[in-house]
Design a protein around this motif. Sequence first.
Motif, PDB file in Angstrom:
ATOM      1  N   SER A 339      31.750  46.150  84.105  1.00 13.02           N
ATOM      2  CA  SER A 339      32.240  45.624  82.839  1.00 13.02           C
ATOM      3  C   SER A 339      32.903  46.729  82.030  1.00 13.02           C
ATOM      4  CB  SER A 339      31.082  44.998  82.056  1.00 13.02           C
ATOM      5  OG  SER A 339      31.559  44.245  80.953  1.00 13.02           O
ATOM      6  N   GLY A 340      33.468  46.367  80.873  1.00 15.00           N
ATOM      7  CA  GLY A 340      34.241  47.304  80.065  1.00 15.00           C
ATOM      8  C   GLY A 340      35.723  47.077  80.303  1.00 15.00           C
ATOM      9  N   GLY A 341      36.549  47.596  79.416  1.00 24.13           N
ATOM     10  CA  GLY A 341      37.986  47.344  79.464  1.00 24.13           C
ATOM     11  C   GLY A 341      38.659  47.705  80.773  1.00 24.13           C
ATOM     12  N   VAL A 342      38.271  48.829  81.376  1.00 25.12           N
ATOM     13  CA  VAL A 342      38.900  49.275  82.626  1.00 25.12           C
ATOM     14  C   VAL A 342      38.489  48.386  83.798  1.00 25.12           C
ATOM     15  CG1 VAL A 342      39.173  51.262  84.205  1.00 25.12           C
ATOM     16  CG2 VAL A 342      39.082  51.627  81.746  1.00 25.12           C
ATOM     17  N   ALA A 343      37.407  47.638  83.638  1.00 26.08           N
ATOM     18  CA  ALA A 343      36.945  46.738  84.705  1.00 26.08           C
ATOM     19  C   ALA A 343      37.949  45.622  84.973  1.00 26.08           C
ATOM     20  CB  ALA A 343      35.592  46.151  84.335  1.00 26.08           C
ATOM     21  N   SER A 344      38.889  45.398  84.061  1.00 20.73           N
ATOM     22  CA  SER A 344      39.907  44.370  84.295  1.00 20.73           C
ATOM     23  C   SER A 344      40.998  44.857  85.235  1.00 20.73           C
ATOM     24  CB  SER A 344      40.528  43.924  82.968  1.00 20.73           C
ATOM     25  OG  SER A 344      41.173  45.004  82.329  1.00 20.73           O
ATOM     26  N   ASN A 345      40.998  46.163  85.561  1.00 17.72           N
ATOM     27  CA  ASN A 345      41.983  46.710  86.510  1.00 17.72           C
ATOM     28  C   ASN A 345      41.670  46.195  87.916  1.00 17.72           C
ATOM     29  OD1 ASN A 345      42.907  48.753  88.604  1.00 17.72           O
ATOM     30  ND2 ASN A 345      43.903  49.618  86.807  1.00 17.72           N
ATOM     31  N   GLN A 346      42.571  45.420  88.483  1.00 16.95           N
ATOM     32  CA  GLN A 346      42.313  44.763  89.761  1.00 16.95           C
ATOM     33  C   GLN A 346      42.263  45.746  90.935  1.00 16.95           C
ATOM     34  OE1 GLN A 346      41.480  41.396  90.036  1.00 16.95           O
ATOM     35  NE2 GLN A 346      41.369  41.745  87.819  1.00 16.95           N
ATOM     36  N   TYR A 347      42.991  46.830  90.834  1.00 16.24           N
ATOM     37  CA  TYR A 347      42.976  47.837  91.897  1.00 16.24           C
ATOM     38  C   TYR A 347      41.607  48.515  91.966  1.00 16.24           C
ATOM     39  CZ  TYR A 347      44.832  51.585  94.885  1.00 16.24           C
ATOM     40  OH  TYR A 347      45.082  52.450  95.928  1.00 16.24           O
ATOM     41  N   ILE A 348      41.055  48.856  90.806  1.00 12.00           N
ATOM     42  CA  ILE A 348      39.728  49.471  90.763  1.00 12.00           C
ATOM     43  C   ILE A 348      38.672  48.483  91.241  1.00 12.00           C
ATOM     44  CG2 ILE A 348      37.965  50.401  89.199  1.00 12.00           C
ATOM     45  CD1 ILE A 348      40.263  51.665  87.588  1.00 12.00           C
ATOM     46  N   ARG A 349      38.829  47.230  90.873  1.00 17.87           N
ATOM     47  CA  ARG A 349      37.886  46.209  91.352  1.00 17.87           C
ATOM     48  C   ARG A 349      37.909  46.115  92.875  1.00 17.87           C
ATOM     49  NH1 ARG A 349      37.355  40.677  87.798  1.00 17.87           N
ATOM     50  NH2 ARG A 349      37.235  41.611  85.722  1.00 17.87           N
ATOM     51  N   ARG A 350      39.109  46.181  93.436  1.00 15.32           N
ATOM     52  CA  ARG A 350      39.230  46.080  94.904  1.00 15.32           C
ATOM     53  C   ARG A 350      38.554  47.275  95.574  1.00 15.32           C
ATOM     54  NH1 ARG A 350      38.339  44.196  99.355  1.00 15.32           N
ATOM     55  NH2 ARG A 350      39.741  44.674 101.069  1.00 15.32           N
ATOM     56  N   ALA A 351      38.683  48.458  94.996  1.00 11.50           N
ATOM     57  CA  ALA A 351      38.007  49.642  95.541  1.00 11.50           C
ATOM     58  C   ALA A 351      36.497  49.457  95.506  1.00 11.50           C
ATOM     59  CB  ALA A 351      38.414  50.886  94.754  1.00 11.50           C
ATOM     60  N   LEU A 352      35.989  48.911  94.421  1.00  8.87           N
ATOM     61  CA  LEU A 352      34.555  48.677  94.294  1.00  8.87           C
ATOM     62  C   LEU A 352      34.098  47.565  95.230  1.00  8.87           C
ATOM     63  CD1 LEU A 352      34.343  49.018  90.437  1.00  8.87           C
ATOM     64  CD2 LEU A 352      33.286  50.557  92.102  1.00  8.87           C
ATOM     65  N   GLN A 353      34.966  46.600  95.484  1.00 10.12           N
ATOM     66  CA  GLN A 353      34.632  45.538  96.431  1.00 10.12           C
ATOM     67  C   GLN A 353      34.427  46.106  97.832  1.00 10.12           C
ATOM     68  OE1 GLN A 353      34.551  41.819  95.625  1.00 10.12           O
ATOM     69  NE2 GLN A 353      33.192  42.283  97.361  1.00 10.12           N
ATOM     70  N   ILE A 354      35.236  47.079  98.207  1.00 10.71           N
ATOM     71  CA  ILE A 354      35.065  47.742  99.508  1.00 10.71           C
ATOM     72  C   ILE A 354      33.692  48.401  99.597  1.00 10.71           C
ATOM     73  CG2 ILE A 354      35.892  49.681 100.914  1.00 10.71           C
ATOM     74  CD1 ILE A 354      38.734  48.959  99.963  1.00 10.71           C
ATOM     75  N   VAL A 355      33.259  49.043  98.495  1.00  5.65           N
ATOM     76  CA  VAL A 355      31.950  49.699  98.470  1.00  5.65           C
ATOM     77  C   VAL A 355      30.829  48.678  98.566  1.00  5.65           C
ATOM     78  CG1 VAL A 355      30.376  51.066  97.047  1.00  5.65           C
ATOM     79  CG2 VAL A 355      32.789  51.703  97.191  1.00  5.65           C
ATOM     80  N   THR A 356      30.916  47.604  97.792  1.00  3.38           N
ATOM     81  CA  THR A 356      29.834  46.612  97.817  1.00  3.38           C
ATOM     82  C   THR A 356      29.798  45.847  99.140  1.00  3.38           C
ATOM     83  OG1 THR A 356      31.288  45.053  96.621  1.00  3.38           O
ATOM     84  CG2 THR A 356      29.712  46.335  95.320  1.00  3.38           C
ATOM     85  N   ASP A 357      30.936  45.634  99.753  1.00  2.97           N
ATOM     86  CA  ASP A 357      30.951  45.011 101.081  1.00  2.97           C
ATOM     87  C   ASP A 357      30.232  45.892 102.102  1.00  2.97           C
ATOM     88  OD1 ASP A 357      32.356  42.865 100.104  1.00  2.97           O
ATOM     89  OD2 ASP A 357      34.302  43.475 100.922  1.00  2.97           O
ATOM     90  N   ALA A 358      30.437  47.202 101.974  1.00  2.00           N
ATOM     91  CA  ALA A 358      29.820  48.140 102.925  1.00  2.00           C
ATOM     92  C   ALA A 358      28.320  48.291 102.713  1.00  2.00           C
ATOM     93  CB  ALA A 358      30.499  49.508 102.808  1.00  2.00           C
ATOM     94  N   THR A 359      27.834  47.972 101.511  1.00  2.00           N
ATOM     95  CA  THR A 359      26.414  48.159 101.181  1.00  2.00           C
ATOM     96  C   THR A 359      25.664  46.847 100.985  1.00  2.00           C
ATOM     97  OG1 THR A 359      27.085  48.425  98.871  1.00  2.00           O
ATOM     98  CG2 THR A 359      26.740  50.435 100.149  1.00  2.00           C
TER      99      THR A 359
END
Length: 437
Positions: A339-359
Amino acid sequence: MFCVQFFSRHASVQKILAMSSVTRCTSKSVKHGRSVCLRSIFFNSVKYYPTTLVLGIETSCDDTAAAVVDDTGKILGEALHSQNEVHLKTGGIIPPVAQQLHRQNIERIVKETLCVSGISLDELSAVATTVKPGLALSLGVGLEYSLKLVDKYKKPFIPIHHMEAHALTIRLINQVEFPFLVLLISGGHCILVVAQGVSDFLLLGQSVDIAPGDMLDKVARRLSLTKHPECCRMSGGKAIEYLAQQGNKLHYELRAPMRHHPNCNFSFSGLHSNATRIIMQKEKEEGLQEGHLMSCVTDIAAAVQHAVALHIAQRTHRAILFCIKSGILSPTNATLVVSGGVASNQYIRRALQIVTDATNFNLLCPPPRLCTDNGVMIAWNGIERMRAGLGVLHSTDGIRYEPKASLGIDISEQVGELAIKVPSLEVSLNELATINL
């Protein structure tokens, strides 16, 4: 230094404040389309009697926001006044200007919110207001106004921690049970915490210097993106994200910082310095003075965004592994909330999605409009606190705002002591460069 320069040019203050008339066109009841109209019609014809109704007021930075939320999580009304256009023209947020704009708009925003909700001040159960952390002058406006309200209408007051509100917003729209991991990324903060309860957090790591949103805004200003025809009215972070889609991040190498620090802290000042160095070099090559648009702005934007995303993803990955290893979170059905303003950045979300998929973590993010500062999250935090019986005050004696305030119990040293090695996801993360978001 900026504030000193500001005060030394007192005449310019009035000129900047005059621009507030421009921002009035951005003041609005937040866009619910027909639902707002229907809700207003409904409340004008049928009286509504929920168990709990909380008015939330937010003025911690440069948005004046308010909302009424009930104990079922229904948003009955909300309004927001954005100062974005003024601050774009001044090259950043000037605290006295932000303060004056809050003063000019707070009463109107609260009245708008109550009008849309169909709820009177007498019917409220409590008033919740951000009191920490944030810009001192901005926080003061919200607190002063709120204290007058609760004194006049004899309502309980709920002081709100801005970052706690961001962390708990997800529970307004999803059934997320405690505990869960939270990454809060904005223009003023970058922290990793475990939410164990409504007011019970464990701090795993935070930025040791500037926040990612601040860094992206500074790079955007240095690139003079307000002069770019396609993004001249966007905030710095939004402009970087927009232009990065058209650029090639491989044209410039910006390595993620703190690679040899086995903790969950962040650092963005080094990235900012390296990006500035690249910009200065390219200006020299193109024979341009600072303040002129370069031909390579899209590639620089892409490289900067990728480096920020990679850094955030790597530190968050370590936090996930720490939570599993230490038993703070279960390895099954665990959740990462961003959450937070930067959380709306879709590129950063996609990077975090890769991490959560791996874990095998679930990744949850509030909708973009609830990621940025808003009154809804403050009102909802008030609801959560009333349910838990935490921090609901019937006397406001001694209440003060706090520009700086940590969140939770700091266990970041324990994270560093475990020195958890993060498996390389470099290949997957680098694939982001080829994804058209």
